[in-house]
Design a protein around this motif. Structure first.
Motif, mmCIF file in Angstrom:
data_model
loop_
_atom_site.group_PDB
_atom_site.id
_atom_site.type_symbol
_atom_site.label_atom_id
_atom_site.label_comp_id
_atom_site.label_asym_id
_atom_site.label_seq_id
_atom_site.Cartn_x
_atom_site.Cartn_y
_atom_site.Cartn_z
ATOM 1 N N ARG A 220 0.512 10.788 -16.194
ATOM 2 C CA ARG A 220 0.268 9.377 -16.548
ATOM 3 C C ARG A 220 1.570 8.590 -16.532
ATOM 4 N N ARG B 49 2.494 7.785 -13.008
ATOM 5 C CA ARG B 49 1.677 6.723 -12.417
ATOM 6 C C ARG B 49 2.023 5.362 -13.018
ATOM 7 N N ARG C 243 -1.014 4.599 -6.922
ATOM 8 C CA ARG C 243 -1.635 5.920 -6.951
ATOM 9 C C ARG C 243 -0.582 7.019 -6.797
ATOM 10 N N LEU D 200 -0.111 11.258 -5.858
ATOM 11 C CA LEU D 200 -0.559 12.610 -5.508
ATOM 12 C C LEU D 200 0.212 13.584 -6.391
ATOM 13 N N GLU E 87 -8.337 12.657 -13.581
ATOM 14 C CA GLU E 87 -7.562 11.416 -13.464
ATOM 15 C C GLU E 87 -6.656 11.331 -12.239
ATOM 16 N N ALA E 88 -6.360 12.452 -11.603
ATOM 17 C CA ALA E 88 -5.420 12.389 -10.479
ATOM 18 C C ALA E 88 -6.062 11.707 -9.271
ATOM 19 N N ASP E 89 -5.270 10.903 -8.564
ATOM 20 C CA ASP E 89 -5.742 10.246 -7.354
ATOM 21 C C ASP E 89 -5.832 11.229 -6.195
ATOM 22 N N GLY E 90 -5.128 12.341 -6.327
ATOM 23 C CA GLY E 90 -5.128 13.354 -5.290
ATOM 24 C C GLY E 90 -4.043 14.365 -5.576
ATOM 25 N N GLN F 200 -10.765 16.197 -4.720
ATOM 26 C CA GLN F 200 -9.924 15.019 -4.480
ATOM 27 C C GLN F 200 -9.181 15.127 -3.143
ATOM 28 N N SER G 238 4.230 5.729 1.452
ATOM 29 C CA SER G 238 4.579 6.648 0.372
ATOM 30 C C SER G 238 6.028 7.094 0.538
ATOM 31 N N ASP H 135 2.492 2.431 -2.086
ATOM 32 C CA ASP H 135 1.080 2.676 -2.391
ATOM 33 C C ASP H 135 0.815 4.031 -3.040
ATOM 34 N N TRP H 136 1.627 5.017 -2.669
ATOM 35 C CA TRP H 136 1.425 6.369 -3.176
ATOM 36 C C TRP H 136 2.760 6.956 -3.623
#
Ligand SMILES: *Cc1c(COP(=O)(O)O)cnc(C)c1O
Length: 353
Positions: free
Chosen positions: A18, A21, A27, A29, A51-54, A73, A189, A205-206
């Motif tokens: 968390r 992020r 997002r 990974l 909760e993880a985006d990936g 994911q 990213s 973005d990542w």
């Protein structure tokens, strides 16, 4: 039962994810390659799954373990594929792949696949390890775009020295990436853990946090609020006094200058504790600071109990974790926390949180 174990605090792992992020503001990974840096990839991924985006791993076999455990994911292969035959499985499992060299582009161009896949095009912005030269990126992007089997293209790069706040190369790499990709659409990213913590300009973005998830702060002046996830611990299994002039352990490296009370601890380099640490390396015995004395053996090591008269057989010994930062042990061993954590083996992994 031998008391050596690594306790893995999954609540701390979620806290760190968390934090990553929030810091990065997009997002992220969660990087769980190398068995989640020694913490157990399946347990860690399941703990973050809600909760993880990936997630990201190094290669196909690591990803298949996670898919088999029910991780649905996005799951990125940071090294991409090694041979065209892997692409069928990549498509079947809906994996994402990094494309960082020409052979991988050709595999995509020539291999029919059941479903189109999401690729991450890697730009070499100065690390000179993997990725396409800035001048090639436009051409490679267009070739990938022309592949029926490519669904989406994310642009990425990786930093060589983001853990050094004073060093200009990270800023250079960001600028190089900007220029190389200025006219191309798609997500971006850039940031690994140290860039998330130290380089706000790398936010895109990542994010790709690895080591920070496990609570080992990669920056030189860590005050980032990470929580250690692994506590490597064991217990005193025997106690003896050695007299002035007596040597302890292999090579007789430690020689008592005063009468010394020695605790023998069930932990050795076969468990992943580094053999290279010198006398004086911090440990915690019964919650109090102590030090390694004598060379670390395969199954055992020795600690100084001279100032700890109440420590005895069965007293808990922490090698690293909440009381002894893994970074301090890594510095003593002449390496980085990444290597120590990845090397943990033979001990039981026990999960809390
Ligand atoms: C391992 C890896 C990461 C994670 O790096 P940390 O320093 O552990 O955060 C990010 N990106 C790539 C490409 C990697 O190989």
């Amino acid at each position: 039962m031998r008391p050596a174990r690594a306790q893995i605090d999954l609540a701390a792992l979620r806290h760190n994810y968390r934090l990553a992020r929030e810091r990065h503001g997009a997002r992220a990974l969660a990087v769980v390659k190398a068995n989640a840096y020694g913490h157990g990839a399946v347990h860690c991924a399941l703990a973050l799954a809600a909760e993880a985006d990936g997630f990201a791993v190094a290669f196909l076999e690591e990803a298949l373990v996670l898919r088999a455990a029910g991780i649905r994911q996005p799951l990125l292969l940071l090294e991409g594929v090694f041979e065209a035959a892997e692409l069928a499985e990549v498509a079947r499992e809906g994996l994402w792949i990094v494309v960082h060299h020409e052979d991988q582009v050709r595999m995509l161009e020539t291999t029919p696949m059941a479903a189109p896949i999401h690729v991450w095009l890697k730009v070499n912005t100065g690390m000179n390890r993997a990725g396409f030269a800035p001048a090639e990126v436009g051409t490679v992007w267009a070739r990938l775009k022309a592949c029926r089997q490519v669904a989406d293209i994310t642009l990425m790069t990786h930093f060589a020295r983001a853990d050094e706040p004073q060093v200009i190369t990270t800023a250079d790499q960001i600028e190089c990436f900007q220029e190389a990709t200025a006219n191309l659409p798609g997500a971006r990213s850039l940031a690994n853990s140290s860039a998330i913590l130290g380089w706000p300009d790398a936010r895109r973005d990542w994010a790709r946090p690895g080591i920070l998830l496990y609570g080992a702060d990669p920056m030189p002046a860590p005050d980032n609020g990470l929580k250690p996830v692994m506590t490597l611990e064991s217990a005193v299994m025997a106690v003896r006094e050695i007299a002035v002039g007596e040597a302890l352990g292999y090579g007789g490296r430690f020689v008592a200058q005063t009468p010394t009370r020695v605790g023998l601890v069930a932990m050795g380099y076969a468990d992943g504790y580094p053999r290279t640490v010198p006398d004086g390396t911090p440990v915690s015995v019964g919650g109090k600071p102590s030090r390694i004395i004598g060379r670390v053996s395969m199954d055992m090591l020795t600690v100084d109990l001279s100032a700890l008269p109440t420590a005895n057989i069965g007293t808990r010994v922490e090698l690293w974790g909440t009381e002894v930062p893994v970074n301090r042990v890594a510095a003593a061993a002449g390496t980085i926390a990444y290597e120590l954590l990845c090397n943990v083996k033979r001990v039981r992994l026990e999960y809390i949180g």
